[in-house]
Motif scaffolding. Structure first.
Motif, PDB file in Angstrom:
ATOM      1  N   THR A  94       1.013  -1.338  -0.160  1.00  0.00           N
ATOM      2  CA  THR A  94       0.026   0.283  -0.056  1.00  0.00           C
ATOM      3  C   THR A  94       0.682   1.338  -0.027  1.00  0.00           C
ATOM      4  O   THR A  94       1.952   1.258   0.668  1.00  0.00           O
ATOM      5  CB  THR A  94      -0.876   0.071   1.281  1.00  0.00           C
ATOM      6  OG1 THR A  94      -1.608  -1.319   1.326  1.00  0.00           O
ATOM      7  CG2 THR A  94      -1.789   1.328   1.259  1.00  0.00           C
ATOM      8  N   PHE A  95       0.578   2.310  -0.863  1.00  0.00           N
ATOM      9  CA  PHE A  95       1.174   3.679  -0.915  1.00  0.00           C
ATOM     10  C   PHE A  95       0.079   4.421   0.372  1.00  0.00           C
ATOM     11  O   PHE A  95      -1.202   3.905   0.632  1.00  0.00           O
ATOM     12  CB  PHE A  95       0.732   4.272  -2.274  1.00  0.00           C
ATOM     13  CG  PHE A  95       1.715   4.011  -3.284  1.00  0.00           C
ATOM     14  CD1 PHE A  95       3.128   4.190  -2.977  1.00  0.00           C
ATOM     15  CD2 PHE A  95       1.062   3.268  -4.460  1.00  0.00           C
ATOM     16  CE1 PHE A  95       4.074   3.721  -4.087  1.00  0.00           C
ATOM     17  CE2 PHE A  95       2.202   3.160  -5.324  1.00  0.00           C
ATOM     18  CZ  PHE A  95       3.481   3.119  -5.104  1.00  0.00           C
ATOM     19  N   PRO A 119      -4.229   5.873  -1.649  1.00  0.00           N
ATOM     20  CA  PRO A 119      -4.686   5.854  -3.209  1.00  0.00           C
ATOM     21  C   PRO A 119      -5.060   4.208  -3.201  1.00  0.00           C
ATOM     22  O   PRO A 119      -4.349   3.254  -2.728  1.00  0.00           O
ATOM     23  CB  PRO A 119      -3.357   5.782  -4.065  1.00  0.00           C
ATOM     24  CG  PRO A 119      -2.256   6.419  -3.240  1.00  0.00           C
ATOM     25  CD  PRO A 119      -2.656   6.158  -1.634  1.00  0.00           C
ATOM     26  N   LYS A 137      -9.227   3.005 -11.355  1.00  0.00           N
ATOM     27  CA  LYS A 137      -7.757   2.859 -11.323  1.00  0.00           C
ATOM     28  C   LYS A 137      -7.321   2.434  -9.729  1.00  0.00           C
ATOM     29  O   LYS A 137      -8.057   2.886  -8.950  1.00  0.00           O
ATOM     30  CB  LYS A 137      -6.927   4.373 -11.571  1.00  0.00           C
ATOM     31  CG  LYS A 137      -5.564   3.993 -11.845  1.00  0.00           C
ATOM     32  CD  LYS A 137      -4.897   5.489 -12.129  1.00  0.00           C
ATOM     33  CE  LYS A 137      -4.229   5.586 -13.174  1.00  0.00           C
ATOM     34  NZ  LYS A 137      -3.409   6.749 -13.900  1.00  0.00           N
ATOM     35  N   PHE A 173      -3.835   1.346  -7.128  1.00  0.00           N
ATOM     36  CA  PHE A 173      -2.419   1.616  -7.077  1.00  0.00           C
ATOM     37  C   PHE A 173      -1.575   0.560  -5.893  1.00  0.00           C
ATOM     38  O   PHE A 173      -2.394   0.171  -4.914  1.00  0.00           O
ATOM     39  CB  PHE A 173      -2.188   3.036  -6.033  1.00  0.00           C
ATOM     40  CG  PHE A 173      -3.120   4.184  -6.912  1.00  0.00           C
ATOM     41  CD1 PHE A 173      -2.038   4.870  -7.746  1.00  0.00           C
ATOM     42  CD2 PHE A 173      -4.287   4.368  -7.096  1.00  0.00           C
ATOM     43  CE1 PHE A 173      -2.617   5.995  -8.423  1.00  0.00           C
ATOM     44  CE2 PHE A 173      -4.829   5.418  -7.646  1.00  0.00           C
ATOM     45  CZ  PHE A 173      -3.889   6.353  -8.344  1.00  0.00           C
ATOM     46  N   ASN A 187       2.089  -0.692  -4.038  1.00  0.00           N
ATOM     47  CA  ASN A 187       3.479   0.093  -4.047  1.00  0.00           C
ATOM     48  C   ASN A 187       4.336  -1.273  -4.425  1.00  0.00           C
ATOM     49  O   ASN A 187       5.050  -2.066  -3.623  1.00  0.00           O
ATOM     50  CB  ASN A 187       3.764   0.142  -2.589  1.00  0.00           C
ATOM     51  CG  ASN A 187       4.914   0.957  -2.311  1.00  0.00           C
ATOM     52  OD1 ASN A 187       5.861   0.922  -3.111  1.00  0.00           O
ATOM     53  ND2 ASN A 187       5.215   1.519  -1.133  1.00  0.00           N
ATOM     54  N   GLU A 211       2.402  -3.250 -12.603  1.00  0.00           N
ATOM     55  CA  GLU A 211       2.664  -1.649 -12.678  1.00  0.00           C
ATOM     56  C   GLU A 211       2.035  -1.240 -11.084  1.00  0.00           C
ATOM     57  O   GLU A 211       1.388  -1.866 -10.693  1.00  0.00           O
ATOM     58  CB  GLU A 211       1.387  -1.100 -13.631  1.00  0.00           C
ATOM     59  CG  GLU A 211       2.132  -0.516 -14.793  1.00  0.00           C
ATOM     60  CD  GLU A 211       2.947   0.829 -14.299  1.00  0.00           C
ATOM     61  OE1 GLU A 211       2.761   1.242 -13.154  1.00  0.00           O
ATOM     62  OE2 GLU A 211       3.685   1.150 -15.344  1.00  0.00           O
ATOM     63  N   ALA A 212       2.746   0.086 -10.550  1.00  0.00           N
ATOM     64  CA  ALA A 212       2.175   0.397  -9.687  1.00  0.00           C
ATOM     65  C   ALA A 212       0.791   1.132  -9.654  1.00  0.00           C
ATOM     66  O   ALA A 212       0.110   1.330  -8.603  1.00  0.00           O
ATOM     67  CB  ALA A 212       3.206   1.526  -9.192  1.00  0.00           C
ATOM     68  N   GLU A 213       0.301   1.647 -10.898  1.00  0.00           N
ATOM     69  CA  GLU A 213      -0.906   1.853 -11.007  1.00  0.00           C
ATOM     70  C   GLU A 213      -1.468   0.916 -12.207  1.00  0.00           C
ATOM     71  O   GLU A 213      -0.732   0.717 -13.187  1.00  0.00           O
ATOM     72  CB  GLU A 213      -0.817   3.288 -11.741  1.00  0.00           C
ATOM     73  CG  GLU A 213      -0.218   4.341 -10.928  1.00  0.00           C
ATOM     74  CD  GLU A 213      -0.123   5.615 -11.580  1.00  0.00           C
ATOM     75  OE1 GLU A 213      -1.011   6.112 -12.308  1.00  0.00           O
ATOM     76  OE2 GLU A 213       0.938   6.273 -11.304  1.00  0.00           O
TER      77      GLU A 213
END
Lengths: 258, 712
Positions: free
Chosen positions: A83-84, A98, A124, A126, A128, A136-138
């Protein structure tokens, strides 16, 4: 066509001028991104079964992304998603992030809308994670949720089988495998048979009673199912795109093929 | 977790399917098998083969299935085999006589208050022989990715793999006084077995004696009381520590291992007793093999168990389990399945349908009826759901009844689910996409995480992706120039791109920056336009605004908007004149009518992606005069292509007709000129000049063969 004896080529270009053919283009107009195309195709498939689109914010509170879904703070299930976190906190001091999955739409939607309902929520998400050809990070996910008086595993399988047959073609098939997501019970992975191979495509299950409670619904009265899948993965499978980063490159050599 | 196939076999009375088949059974029945390796070993002329299954144990089953014992139970349940779990009584070995030490274990008050140690079982053993492990033990551990250290340490690891209980052994003669479980004091540090010194803090729980620290609880032992070849007497530890505390400690000290993993996943407290009994029994067995074990003395276990767990009881109904599955499984079958999972099932004499299910402590994952549905569904087989899945296409198109009473099937329940209104954003955004596409624009999806913005991440992956984007333009502007560079390859005269997405900056309409990030989140629309050089009489800003106005008009209600422009400039290699227009999208959608009808999404054609070459391309223009004025342009291109060899044709990646004109001169036949821009590129190498020249020569030769055709 112009009839003057001799002409300025620019002004005289015929109706065919500008017409281009080649490796990187499928026509002369602009192009809609394959993620948008697949999202719309999924909408067409699920709308026929009575689903409508729901949305949620990309920046979520810890509550909707985790707690309301039974992903407890100190539990190892938190490790399932890297997680971000935002530096900023919400008005009540809540932690913001996010969103790590479109599942955050489940409780948000169910709190505000009276069942029965069937929703899909593309959007979308997200993570980490270090970026490579398949990470992909996104990226994009699509969530599905149905809440009604009686919802069974058979209903879930029917819905997802319809999806698979329409999206992957009449030769496709699906199978359920036991798995674990804190917000469904039973929780399953759904494999899709595509071009002869079983591929892991979805996570799904029956909505956990605690999620219904968090949504303000009485689990004795209401039942549900939920599913989620990676849109990017569907795009890559459908079109044979080998690297997820192509989708976010803004490279018209990629986009204009679609 | 790595599981040995041969080890599993020792638990089961019947033959197991071959390893690959067993892997399939487990994958479809309980958990994914992520790897399967076969190992063959020669020892004293005897060949033995084992298979190692890499089992992906998810958090729900981790409290019990990080062990051979319980994986074996799951195998037996899935295969319908008779199975009896060895109980603690099968291992108990106590013959406490004349021991030199009277072991005491204390959990201090903070530990008790925090429920940080649910159980601590200690045991003192005298006259222990520590040496090399027997070959079978070494091999078993190596097979499962463990390093052999000495017979005692190896057995603690072996028993952990067997029953899931992390265990530890201390050299009793190096333990000064009693065993204490307490939190570390400010400034304390410990030297671990591997020599690493770790600074501790009062949030970290430790095992200590009267003088110093013996271990970081649940994570790793310290150097102080290490068991070595010189060790004569040992203290064994089998404990149950609080999962969240071990999780925090593991993160804080940066150590993740087999022990921390099991404690983090809340291995249940009954296992501490079992683990100690199994370990002691193995040590005794090994000593018997060495010297009849006469000298070995084993104390009674000291069992501090302030928070005992008890079996749970769930009242459930066969009908409810079937109802959630959508099946009609007979009562006997449901009972048999639940029993095979280690659960006790008792029928209610007053209600035929009601069952009382006793859940043993180790199945901490089972708490409610839905958990029983999971067990019954997966063991009965989710493939059997198909028997009730409608194959009738029409049957799936229906919805839940008006009163919400189920389900996907239409015919059965009738009525439609109360239909939700169309999502306005989804509908209008797609309409904008179609309209911009028709205007020649291509859609990009670029990153939300960018180099700068108003909202920073706490834990970014890289500095380039450390903030939420304030606008789309910033990232989109970086995508324009590479596309300008590729205009010929793309067969385009200008770059036209657009993107719809969420942004988090100050809004164009001047909303306050003091809004929090969730209030600032909104949709934005950006349009990019770029040329290699500015065409005459063209104002890029005007061109973009005209495009946007056209799109807004076609949506219905046209709202006014604030434009934000960003210029895109070229570099030394690539001249470029470019502009991006970005607007807040939400206000433009909000004014549109709510009632939108129909499916309103396009059907897109199927496309197979073609790889993008990373090698340079070469551009050549060619203009051909052709007799008359009615020849379709495609025919000219056809001749060009046919003039090329098959190999050359594969290099012609783009051909753009950029000019057509007809020439009429008195006394001469009418002729039409077709001018093509041809782009050559290989997917696997840089083309040589010679390759391109010879391709153009082939075209010249081909055209020369056409009567009346001439290269201008």
């Amino acid at each position: 066509m112009n009839t003057s004896p001799d002409t300025n080529p620019d002004a005289m270009a015929g109706e065919n001028a500008g017409k281009s053919a080649g490796h990187y283009t499928s026509g002369n107009t602009g192009h809609i991104h394959p993620i948008s195309q697949v999202t719309q195709e999924l909408y067409r498939i699920f709308a026929k079964m009575g689903f409508e689109v729901a949305e949620g914010p990309e920046i979520e509170t810890e509550f909707y992304n985790f707690d309301a879904l039974g992903v407890a703070k100190d539990h190892s299930s938190r490790d399932m998603q890297d997680t971000f976190w935002l530096k900023e906190t919400g008005p009540e001091g809540e932690r913001l992030l996010p969103r790590t999955h479109t599942s955050s739409v489940q409780v948000r939607f169910a709190q505000k809308n009276k069942p029965p309902f069937k929703i899909i929520a593309p959007g979308k998400v997200f993570r980490n994670e270090t970026t490579d050809a398949t990470h992909e990070a996104e990226f994009y996910q699509i969530e599905g949720m149905m809440v009604a008086k009686k919802v069974t595993m058979v209903d879930l399988k029917e819905t997802l089988k319809t999806f698979a047959l329409e999206f992957f073609g009449p030769d496709s098939d699906i199978r359920f495998r036991p798995s674990y997501f804190p917000f469904v019970e039973p929780g399953i992975e759904v494999d899709v048979k595509f071009k002869g191979n079983w591929l892991e495509v979805l996570g799904a299950g029956l909505t956990h009673p605690e999620v219904l409670k968090a949504s303000g619904l009485d689990p004795e009265e209401w039942q549900g199912f939920a599913f989620g899948m990676g849109l990017d993965r569907l795009v890559m499978l459908k079109y044979g795109i080998p690297d997820i980063r192509h989708l976010y490159s803004g490279d018209l050599r990629v986009i204009n093929q679609f | 977790m790595l599981i040995s196939y041969n080890w599993l076999k020792t638990y089961l009375k019947e033959d197991l399917p071959a390893p690959a088949d067993l892997a399939d059974v487990l994958t479809l029945g309980i958990f994914e098998i992520e790897g399967l390796d076969t190992h063959t070993d020669m020892h004293d002329g005897v060949e033995t083969t084992d298979a190692v299954l890499d089992v992906k144990v998810l958090p729900d089953r981790a409290p019990y299935c990080l062990s051979h014992r319980y994986v074996a139970q799951e195998v037996s349940a899935l295969l319908g085999m008779d199975f009896v779990l060895p109980s603690i009584e099968d291992f108990e070995t106590t013959d406490a006589v004349d021991l030199a030490r009277n072991l005491k274990v204390t959990l201090n008050q903070e530990v008790l208050d925090a429920k940080a140690c649910k159980r601590y079982v200690g045991r003192y053993l005298e006259n222990v022989k520590v040496g090399d492990s027997p070959t079978w033990l070494k091999k078993q551990l190596e097979l499962l990715g463990q390093r052999s250290i000495n017979s005692i340490v190896d057995l603690t690891n072996y028993v952990m793999l067997e029953c899931g209980q992390p265990l530890h052994a201390f050299d009793a003669d190096l333990v000064e006084g009693d065993i204490q479980v307490r939190f570390a004091r400010e400034g304390e540090s410990i030297t671990l077995l591997d020599g690493k010194v770790v600074a501790l803090n009062p949030k970290i729980m430790v095992i200590a004696d009267d003088v110093g620290l013996l271990a970081i609880a649940g994570i790793k032992g310290g150097k102080k009381a290490e068991v070595t070849g010189d060790t004569k007497n040992i203290i064994l530890e089998s404990a149950c520590f609080k999962s969240s505390l071990i999780r925090h400690t593991s993160q804080a000290v940066g150590i993740k291992n087999d022990s921390s993993k099991r404690f983090e996943n809340a291995v249940t407290s009954e296992r501490a007793g079992l683990g100690m009994a199994m370990l002691t029994s193995w040590i005794a067995k090994l000593h018997k093999d060495i010297d009849d074990g006469d000298a070995l003395k084993i104390s009674d276990a000291v069992d501090v168990h302030p928070y005992p767990d008890t079996d749970k009881v769930i009242i459930s109904h066969i009908s409810k389990i079937n109802e959630r599955l959508g099946l009609d499984i007979p009562k006997d079958t449901v009972t048999k399945i639940l029993t095979s999972c280690g659960l006790g099932v008792v029928y209610d004499s007053e209600h035929e349908d009601r069952i009382m299910v006793t859940v043993p402590v180790y199945r901490s994952d089972i708490n409610i009826t839905e958990d029983l549905v999971d067990e019954v569904g997966r063991i009965y087989g989710y493939d059997k759901l198909d028997e009730n899945v409608s194959d009738d296409e029409a049957g799936r198109e229906g919805d839940a009844g008006e009163n919400g009473e189920a389900s996907v099937k239409n015919g059965e329940h009738g009525g439609k689910i109360s239909s939700l209104p169309k999502n306005k954003n989804f509908y209008y955004h797609n309409l904008i996409r179609s309209n911009l596409r028709d205007a020649g624009f291509s859609e990009s999806y670029t990153y939300t995480l960018v180099e700068k913005g108003l909202s920073p991440l706490q834990n970014p992956l890289t500095v380039e992706r450390a903030y939420l984007r304030d606008s789309i333009s910033e990232m989109l502007s970086k995508k324009v120039l590479p596309n300008v560079r590729n205009l010929d390859l793309l067969g385009l005269k200008k770059v036209q791109m657009f993107e719809i997405g969420k942004v988090f900056g100050k809004s164009a309409t001047g909303e306050s920056v003091t809004q929090d990030v969730m209030q600032r989140e909104r949709y934005s629309l950006a349009l990019a336009l770029a040329y290699t050089k500015k065409p005459k009489n063209t104002d890029l800003k005007e061109e973009l605004k005209n495009t946007l106005d056209g799109v807004l008009e076609s949506m219905g209600t046209k709202a006014t908007y604030e434009s934000k422009f960003t210029e895109v400039v070229g570099d030394a290699q690539t001249p470029c004149v470019g502009m991006i227009l970005e607007v807040d999208l939400d206000p433009l959608v909000d004014v549109q009518q709510d009632e939108v009808s129909g499916l309103d999404v396009e059907e897109f054609k199927d496309v197979t992606f073609k790889a993008v070459s990373t090698y340079p391309f070469s551009v050549r223009d060619i203009a051909v005069f052709v007799p008359g004025e009615n020849l379709p342009a495609d025919e000219v291109l056809g001749v060009i292509k046919l003039s090329l060899s098959k190999e050359q044709r594969s290099l012609l990646v783009t051909s753009t007709l950029f000019d057509v004109f007809t020439k009429r001169v008195e006394g001469e036949p009418v002729r039409t000129s077709y001018a093509y821009r041809l782009v050559f590129q290989a997917g696997d190498r840089t083309l040589t000049e010679l390759e391109v020249v010879s391709a153009m020569q082939s075209i010249s030769d081909g055209i020369a063969k056409q009567v009346g055709w001439e290269i201008r």
